[in-house]
Write an enzyme that holds these catalytic residues in place. Structure first.
Site, PDB file in Angstrom:
ATOM      1  N   CYS A 120       0.918  -1.280  -0.011  1.00 21.30           N
ATOM      2  CA  CYS A 120      -0.061  -0.046  -0.068  1.00 21.30           C
ATOM      3  C   CYS A 120       0.986   1.313  -0.014  1.00 21.30           C
ATOM      4  O   CYS A 120       1.956   1.148   0.250  1.00 21.30           O
ATOM      5  CB  CYS A 120      -1.105   0.027   1.288  1.00 21.30           C
ATOM      6  SG  CYS A 120      -2.087   1.162   0.964  1.00 21.30           S
ATOM      7  N   CYS A 122      -0.037   4.453   1.383  1.00 22.06           N
ATOM      8  CA  CYS A 122      -0.329   5.596   2.470  1.00 22.06           C
ATOM      9  C   CYS A 122       0.782   5.758   3.378  1.00 22.06           C
ATOM     10  O   CYS A 122       1.129   6.980   3.722  1.00 22.06           O
ATOM     11  CB  CYS A 122      -1.505   5.209   3.285  1.00 22.06           C
ATOM     12  SG  CYS A 122      -1.365   3.483   3.982  1.00 22.06           S
ATOM     13  N   LYS A 195     -12.462  -4.223   3.226  1.00 23.70           N
ATOM     14  CA  LYS A 195     -12.008  -3.386   4.140  1.00 23.70           C
ATOM     15  C   LYS A 195     -12.700  -2.084   4.222  1.00 23.70           C
ATOM     16  O   LYS A 195     -12.784  -1.356   3.373  1.00 23.70           O
ATOM     17  CB  LYS A 195     -10.526  -3.092   3.657  1.00 23.70           C
ATOM     18  CG  LYS A 195      -9.689  -1.963   4.672  1.00 23.70           C
ATOM     19  CD  LYS A 195      -8.322  -1.694   3.910  1.00 23.70           C
ATOM     20  CE  LYS A 195      -7.733  -0.891   5.059  1.00 23.70           C
ATOM     21  NZ  LYS A 195      -6.178  -0.257   4.684  1.00 23.70           N
ATOM     22  N   ARG A 205      -2.470   4.066  12.385  1.00 18.44           N
ATOM     23  CA  ARG A 205      -1.854   5.242  11.564  1.00 18.44           C
ATOM     24  C   ARG A 205      -1.124   6.217  12.173  1.00 18.44           C
ATOM     25  O   ARG A 205       0.009   6.601  11.718  1.00 18.44           O
ATOM     26  CB  ARG A 205      -3.308   6.307  11.188  1.00 18.44           C
ATOM     27  CG  ARG A 205      -4.276   5.583  10.078  1.00 18.44           C
ATOM     28  CD  ARG A 205      -5.219   6.332  10.066  1.00 18.44           C
ATOM     29  NE  ARG A 205      -6.138   5.602   9.008  1.00 18.44           N
ATOM     30  CZ  ARG A 205      -7.273   6.230   8.584  1.00 18.44           C
ATOM     31  NH1 ARG A 205      -7.596   7.381   8.809  1.00 18.44           N
ATOM     32  NH2 ARG A 205      -8.319   5.461   7.758  1.00 18.44           N
ATOM     33  N   LYS A 248     -11.706  -7.008   7.200  1.00 22.39           N
ATOM     34  CA  LYS A 248     -10.915  -5.887   8.398  1.00 22.39           C
ATOM     35  C   LYS A 248     -12.147  -4.710   8.233  1.00 22.39           C
ATOM     36  O   LYS A 248     -12.656  -4.037   7.263  1.00 22.39           O
ATOM     37  CB  LYS A 248      -9.894  -5.533   7.651  1.00 22.39           C
ATOM     38  CG  LYS A 248      -9.050  -4.255   8.277  1.00 22.39           C
ATOM     39  CD  LYS A 248      -7.673  -3.849   7.526  1.00 22.39           C
ATOM     40  CE  LYS A 248      -7.147  -2.906   8.139  1.00 22.39           C
ATOM     41  NZ  LYS A 248      -5.721  -2.598   7.565  1.00 22.39           N
TER      42      LYS A 248
HETATM   43  C1  PBG Z   1      -3.502   1.013   5.203  1.00 22.29           C
HETATM   44  C2  PBG Z   1      -3.772   0.076   6.211  1.00 22.29           C
HETATM   45  C3  PBG Z   1      -4.616   0.436   7.622  1.00 22.29           C
HETATM   46  C4  PBG Z   1      -4.446  -0.750   8.347  1.00 22.29           C
HETATM   47  C5  PBG Z   1      -3.834  -1.527   7.828  1.00 22.29           C
HETATM   48  N1  PBG Z   1      -3.328  -1.091   6.472  1.00 22.29           N
HETATM   49  C6  PBG Z   1      -5.153   1.839   7.900  1.00 22.29           C
HETATM   50  C7  PBG Z   1      -5.799   2.550   6.901  1.00 22.29           C
HETATM   51  O1  PBG Z   1      -6.497   1.870   5.949  1.00 22.29           O
HETATM   52  O2  PBG Z   1      -5.838   3.811   7.353  1.00 22.29           O
HETATM   53  C8  PBG Z   1      -5.280  -0.732   9.644  1.00 22.29           C
HETATM   54  C9  PBG Z   1      -4.600  -1.700  10.551  1.00 22.29           C
HETATM   55  C10 PBG Z   1      -4.969  -1.346  12.010  1.00 22.29           C
HETATM   56  O3  PBG Z   1      -5.792  -0.466  12.615  1.00 22.29           O
HETATM   57  O4  PBG Z   1      -4.435  -2.274  13.002  1.00 22.29           O
HETATM   58  N2  PBG Z   1      -3.542   0.520   4.080  1.00 22.29           N
HETATM   59 ZN    ZN Z   2      -3.168   2.227   2.777  1.00 19.70          ZN
END
Ligand code: PBG
Ligand code: ZN
Length: 324
Positions: A120, A122, A195, A205, A248
């Site tokens: 990912c 981010c 998700k 985050r 998730k």
């Molecule tokens: C980002 C990602 C996130 C999580 C896993 N991968 C957060 C988001 O989508 O902002 C969250 C996992 C967690 O809260 O333990 N791709």
């Molecule tokens: Zn991400």
């Protein structure tokens, strides 16, 4: 009044009877522990004490994981926290270095440990969105080759599983094609099929430095109320060649997991996210419940719903509590 002839309590009479008839269990092998990989040496810090989010450098990761392997934990899932951000994917190889180095070292030290790595953008971009941003929008199709490249770099570093968590359309197919073209047909894909755009990712985050800097993730992550749309998501990922499907958050999606268990023969994975862990921890810290018992109950309910594997920040504690 007639007395009952059916007595369900007979099955609950004592611990050994209850154990004999237990329908579900949670064992170390079912659990995957996430780690946040940072650069440097000797880094091993829990972002907030007792909240389960561990930032580790590659060297410390080896020490961290050793007792988990010994206890038979199912696997570990790595998230990279890069030193620098870049918005076009051009710096990816360098940004991934702490993660790919750590993966190589883990692979060498524990050849048979199932190793998952997140795919990912981010954590890697200044804007904190999971895809490339063009004209203030997350550009789905421009993102796909970057995700595929990331998967290839991780595959080359020895991870067994790449786990795309970005929620772009078509990324499983793009990643599969990229891996296969790079001679990495042995690398598996665990897709974040369902998700939700959830409030429960807050602690993560902070640990991954991945919060969006404008807007939110609602144009790519799913609305929590949509059951049919969730089925479309995992069916599509199955079609594109995912090897396992992830849901998730975990506890808020038990019904969707059950749907998938009945409609798919792929392995199912639930991610008990940072906010779910934090809810239990904070409530326990307030003296309102017993953390271990409440945690175990949530994990059991996930297994009962049809989950094969659970990604949870609790795996580490289970390992440390497991007597060899
Ligand atoms: C980002 C990602 C996130 C999580 C896993 N991968 C957060 C988001 O989508 O902002 C969250 C996992 C967690 O809260 O333990 N791709
Ligand atoms: Zn991400």
């Amino acid at each position: 009044m007639s007395l009952p002839t059916v007595r369900l309590r007979r099955l609950r009479a004592n611990p050994s009877t209850r154990r004999l008839f237990a329908e579900t269990d949670v064992l170390p092998r079912h659990l995957v522990q996430p780690y946040f990989v940072v650069s440097g040496k000797g880094v091993r810090r829990e972002v907030k004490p007792n909240y389960g989010l561990w930032q580790v450098s590659g060297d410390a990761l080896l020490e961290e994981v050793a007792p988990l392997v010994k206890a038979g934990v199912g696997g570990v899932m790595l998230f990279g926290v890069p030193d620098t951000k870049s918005d076009d994917g051009a710096q990816l190889e360098q940004q991934l270095k702490p993660l790919t180095d750590a993966s190589k070292a883990l692979r060498a030290a524990f050849p048979e440990l199932p190793l998952f790595a997140d795919v990912c953008l981010c954590s890697y971009t200044t804007h904190g969105h999971c895809g490339l941003v063009r004209n203030n929008r997350v550009d789905n199709d421009a993102t796909l080759p970057v995700l595929a490249k990331m998967a290839v770099l991780l595959g080359q570093a020895g991870v067994d599983w790449v786990s795309p968590s970005d929620m772009m359309d078509g990324r499983v197919a793009a990643i599969r094609a990229g891996l296969d073209a790079a001679g990495l047909s042995h690398v598996s894909i665990l897709s974040y099929a369902v998700k939700m755009a959830s409030a429960m990712y807050g602690p993560f985050r902070a640990a991954a430095d991945s919060a969006p800097q404008f807007g939110d993730r609602t144009t790519y992550q799913m609305p929590a109320g949509n059951r049919r749309e969730a089925r479309r998501e995992w069916k599509q990922d199955e079609l594109e060649g995912a090897d396992a499907l992830l849901f998730k958050p975990a506890l808020t999606n038990l019904d969707l997991i059950r749907d998938a268990r009945e409609g798919s023969d792929l392995p199912l994975v639930a991610y008990q996210v940072s906010g779910e862990y934090a809810m239990l921890r904070a409530t326990a810290d307030a003296g309102l419940l017993d953390f271990d018992r409440a945690m175990n109950e949530t994990l059991l309910s996930l297994r009962r719903a049809g989950t094969d594997v659970i990604v949870t920040y609790h795996a580490r504690a289970v390992a440390h509590a497991t007597k060899p």
